[in-house]
Design a protein around this motif. Sequence first.
Motif, PDB file in Angstrom:
ATOM      1  N   SER A 249      -6.334   5.481   2.037  1.00 50.54           N
ATOM      2  CA  SER A 249      -6.838   4.157   2.435  1.00 50.54           C
ATOM      3  C   SER A 249      -7.527   4.186   3.790  1.00 50.54           C
ATOM      4  O   SER A 249      -7.966   3.143   4.291  1.00 50.54           O
ATOM      5  CB  SER A 249      -5.677   3.157   2.522  1.00 50.54           C
ATOM      6  OG  SER A 249      -5.147   2.922   1.245  1.00 50.54           O
ATOM      7  N   GLY A 282      -8.462  -0.524   0.100  1.00 48.12           N
ATOM      8  CA  GLY A 282      -9.497   0.053  -0.735  1.00 48.12           C
ATOM      9  C   GLY A 282     -10.404  -0.981  -1.360  1.00 48.12           C
ATOM     10  O   GLY A 282     -10.340  -2.163  -1.041  1.00 48.12           O
ATOM     11  N   TYR A 284     -11.430  -2.562  -5.010  1.00 51.18           N
ATOM     12  CA  TYR A 284     -10.829  -2.711  -6.329  1.00 51.18           C
ATOM     13  C   TYR A 284     -11.749  -3.473  -7.256  1.00 51.18           C
ATOM     14  O   TYR A 284     -12.436  -4.406  -6.827  1.00 51.18           O
ATOM     15  CB  TYR A 284      -9.496  -3.469  -6.235  1.00 51.18           C
ATOM     16  CG  TYR A 284      -8.483  -2.780  -5.358  1.00 51.18           C
ATOM     17  CD1 TYR A 284      -7.526  -1.926  -5.912  1.00 51.18           C
ATOM     18  CD2 TYR A 284      -8.510  -2.945  -3.974  1.00 51.18           C
ATOM     19  CE1 TYR A 284      -6.603  -1.277  -5.099  1.00 51.18           C
ATOM     20  CE2 TYR A 284      -7.604  -2.301  -3.160  1.00 51.18           C
ATOM     21  CZ  TYR A 284      -6.658  -1.461  -3.716  1.00 51.18           C
ATOM     22  OH  TYR A 284      -5.767  -0.815  -2.931  1.00 51.18           O
ATOM     23  N   LYS A 291      -8.473   0.831  -8.465  1.00 48.86           N
ATOM     24  CA  LYS A 291      -9.001   1.183  -7.139  1.00 48.86           C
ATOM     25  C   LYS A 291     -10.160   2.154  -7.306  1.00 48.86           C
ATOM     26  O   LYS A 291     -10.010   3.193  -7.955  1.00 48.86           O
ATOM     27  CB  LYS A 291      -7.895   1.809  -6.289  1.00 48.86           C
ATOM     28  CG  LYS A 291      -8.355   2.245  -4.913  1.00 48.86           C
ATOM     29  CD  LYS A 291      -7.179   2.589  -4.022  1.00 48.86           C
ATOM     30  CE  LYS A 291      -7.625   3.267  -2.740  1.00 48.86           C
ATOM     31  NZ  LYS A 291      -6.509   3.526  -1.822  1.00 48.86           N
ATOM     32  N   GLY A 294     -11.838   4.061  -1.063  1.00 53.13           N
ATOM     33  CA  GLY A 294     -10.960   3.735   0.056  1.00 53.13           C
ATOM     34  C   GLY A 294     -10.759   4.855   1.061  1.00 53.13           C
ATOM     35  O   GLY A 294     -10.435   4.612   2.205  1.00 53.13           O
TER      36      GLY A 294
END
Length: 578
Positions: A249, A282, A284, A291, A294
């Motif tokens: 992330s 992230g 999405y 996801k 990210g």
Amino acid sequence: MKNSELAHIFSQIAKILKIKGENPFKIRAYENIVSVLNGLPTDIETVYRKGELNHIPGVGKAIAKKIEEYLTTNKLEYYERLNESVPFGVVGLLDILEIGPKTAGLLYEKLGVDSIEKLEKAVNEHRIKDLPGMGEKSEENILRGIKAYKKRHERILLGNALPVASNVIEHLDGMKEVQKISIAGSLRRRAETIGDIDILVASNHPDVIMKEFTSLPQVDEILSEGLTKSSVIIKDNIQIDLRIVDFSSFGAALQYFTGSQNHNIRIRGLAQKHGLKINEYGVYDTESEEKIAGEQEVEIYKILNLPYIPPELREDRGEIESGLKNTLPSILELSDLKGDLHLHTNWSDGKNSILEMAIEAREIGYQYIAITDHSQSLGIAAGLTVEKLYEQVKEIKQLNSEIKDITILHGIEVDIKSDGSLDFPDEILSELDIVIAAIHSGLKQEREQLTQRIISAMQNRYVHIIAHTTGRIIGYREPYQIDINRVIKIAAETGTALEINSCPERLDLNDVYCRTAKEKGVQMAIGTDAHNTNGLKSINYGVSVARRGWLEKEDIINTLSLNELLQRLKNKKKFSKL
DNA sequence: GCCGTTTTCGGCCCGACTGTTTTCAGTCG
């Protein structure tokens, strides 16, 4: 310019509307226009006169009408009415951490609190804890907020914050648990002043890192300590927030924590249109909740069909529109600079010799430097007399014949005296390689007189650069009263360059004026105004200003090679944009 | 209050944390 006056008024309006519990999106419209005005590279009055207020993004009918009213009558009835319903002092409560609009409204309504003094009294008399939604803790927090407010520092200068942050980062980066680390927030955007320092880390062992962070020797006070976020206060009352996320992330978190808030609102709005949702973990797919990105910051922009937007541009000042059209400037890099054009030595008020400055500059990798000591009128800075200047010529000639791989240009920072004349006659100036002119006295003259002084300096064929044009010292001295738009216009006409002074307390011209200057065809010169060898290192702050002002390599005269620069200086009129 | 590649009406970025609460409002970034 009325831009900042209007920005202030709209910002106050937004705060009052918050306290009154108005529609949040109406409030956002006002907050948005504040940021737009602060970043507007043109004078709002000019825009108004051209009838182009509605061309400004975020200005609709209602706000255009208010701008018009203020510009024509110098007041705004709507604002005055709002002020009657919510006193200034209540709005001022929002400056205290822990107090937001709801609490401010509640305190005013129930206890008549309309100043920080009354707030303090109410806390000490424990009258707050019995209000709905309040309790013991709230009272304690407000008390802490008041204490912090009283000793609060002004915002920290970029030049002070960056070394502090680099130091902490260097320390943490040595830990094996740290996978990635970066500065975030306004510091990463290189804003001229910083509220607090944000640092972001990717790691699988947040506990170890948080412990190390909160026990750093420079930490005075721990404000909060958790697994994803901790805040500490270090010396000089500087707050540092550390956030830790998972490696996967890191890019999304970096994008998110870098801001600005307005930039992120735009980015996420754009994502919605693409059927995507972006948060700090992230990107999405809204429907499948899958996801899709990210880890890397650049992915966020790529998914939205945007090129990578450098942090310095992320202020919602047109970078998103420009990115979508693929017309973002390729902004200046530190490595583009070939020399420093504003240096002082021990011939006037500097600490080091010409040779020492030259050696330092050669270390940095410059092709040339300009020695520009003060001129005679500036007695306080040991300004050079004509005789001293001629002696200095000899020394520079001598040094140039001895030193390799760098050229020393002989210049002067000539004083623009209070009557507008220059401190040296043309015959002397014409013999120098480079002439910087600057105002150091008569700072409180009328706007017209000050403007005229700078203009007449620019009209001198031997003056190449105006130094620290607005004269502001951040946090200490307001800019001189000058008509900056006229100055920019004449700079373009005469081929005079305007300086970006890299001293962290000056950063003058600022980013917004730089952008105006560029649009009007003015070239800029970046100089450190260094008074010792260490000062040469401040050049990166000037580069940050240039980047935030959307300037490219060709907008800066000290990206030229030595020969090109000498050509540019020889006949400045040739470079005018008439 | 602004804005428009389904829309001139009905949307408007997103989540963490805290404290006061029995399910959520307020604040922050």
